[in-house]
Write an enzyme that holds these catalytic residues in place. Structure first.
Site, PDB file in Angstrom:
ATOM      1  N   ARG A  65     -14.175   0.324 -21.979  1.00  0.00           N
ATOM      2  CA  ARG A  65     -14.233  -0.211 -23.340  1.00  0.00           C
ATOM      3  C   ARG A  65     -14.154   0.893 -24.399  1.00  0.00           C
ATOM      4  O   ARG A  65     -13.476   0.757 -25.409  1.00  0.00           O
ATOM      5  CB  ARG A  65     -15.534  -1.001 -23.494  1.00  0.00           C
ATOM      6  CG  ARG A  65     -15.718  -1.699 -24.793  1.00  0.00           C
ATOM      7  CD  ARG A  65     -14.633  -2.769 -24.983  1.00  0.00           C
ATOM      8  NE  ARG A  65     -14.950  -3.610 -26.098  1.00  0.00           N
ATOM      9  CZ  ARG A  65     -15.246  -4.888 -26.012  1.00  0.00           C
ATOM     10  NH1 ARG A  65     -15.256  -5.479 -24.845  1.00  0.00           N
ATOM     11  NH2 ARG A  65     -15.515  -5.571 -27.086  1.00  0.00           N
ATOM     12  N   GLU A  66     -14.869   1.992 -24.168  1.00  0.00           N
ATOM     13  CA  GLU A  66     -14.966   3.041 -25.177  1.00  0.00           C
ATOM     14  C   GLU A  66     -13.765   3.986 -25.220  1.00  0.00           C
ATOM     15  O   GLU A  66     -13.366   4.421 -26.296  1.00  0.00           O
ATOM     16  CB  GLU A  66     -16.243   3.860 -24.966  1.00  0.00           C
ATOM     17  CG  GLU A  66     -17.508   3.092 -25.251  1.00  0.00           C
ATOM     18  CD  GLU A  66     -17.606   2.658 -26.704  1.00  0.00           C
ATOM     19  OE1 GLU A  66     -17.263   3.457 -27.597  1.00  0.00           O
ATOM     20  OE2 GLU A  66     -18.034   1.524 -26.947  1.00  0.00           O
ATOM     21  N   SER A  67     -13.228   4.354 -24.053  1.00  0.00           N
ATOM     22  CA  SER A  67     -12.160   5.367 -24.059  1.00  0.00           C
ATOM     23  C   SER A  67     -10.969   5.010 -23.178  1.00  0.00           C
ATOM     24  O   SER A  67     -10.089   5.835 -22.981  1.00  0.00           O
ATOM     25  CB  SER A  67     -12.725   6.710 -23.602  1.00  0.00           C
ATOM     26  OG  SER A  67     -13.035   6.675 -22.222  1.00  0.00           O
TER      27      SER A  67
END
Length: 172
Positions: free
Chosen positions: A104-106
């Site tokens: 989700r983040e990277s």
């Protein structure tokens, strides 16, 4: 109740916490239910709304949107299963939860520039904010992932202390 699992592709890659910790339900059916989730939850029972929906992205949102993004991130995640499992075991966090946050983040690091987000404010696979934390290690190192998962568990513990009746995944 088993909810839909958002990150099936990542679960296939990483696995769940079942069997990875000496105190999970697969090794002893007599343990208290709170330990079945591996201290900080089990992605197999986690409820989620999936990817945020907005007017510009109605096709890739919700649970199906999260599944689509996870499938797209599988190739970028290939270098990290062992690292994620080790860090998850050290912090008692379901590796699939860690993998889901990384996705989700990277997007498995695929959208980072030398480990940084486009604005240069967040660092690493789980995107620690440099204005709050001093990142350690290289962006994809065990040292850095230990720091990021440590931050996650510290935050969960602080919220659990303040709001003891909340479910652990309500916090994530």
């Amino acid at each position: 109740m088993l909810s839909s699992v958002v990150f099936w592709g990542l679960i296939a890659l990483i696995g769940t916490s079942r069997g990875l910790y000496p105190f999970t339900h697969s090794t002893s059916p007599h343990l208290p239910p709170r330990l079945y989730r591996g201290c900080y939850g089990d992605i197999m029972t986690m409820e989620t709304l999936g990817t945020t929906c907005d007017i510009n992205s109605l096709i890739n949102c919700g649970i199906r949107g999260s599944e689509t993004f996870a499938e797209m991130d599988l190739r970028a995640m290939k270098p990290y299963p062992t690292l994620i499992k080790e860090v998850g075991q050290r912090h008692c966090v379901d590796p699939a939860v860690i993998a889901a946050i990384i996705s989700r983040e990277s997007h498995g690091g695929s959208v980072l520039r030398d480990g940084w987000d486009r604005g240069g404010l967040k660092f690493g696979l789980m995107q620690l904010d440099k204005q709050i934390y001093h990142p350690v290690g290289t962006w994809d190192s065990k040292e850095h992932l230990l720091q990021a998962v440590g931050v996650l568990t510290d935050r969960i513990k602080a919220i659990q202390k303040k709001f003891s009746t909340w479910n652990v995944f309500f916090l994530l």
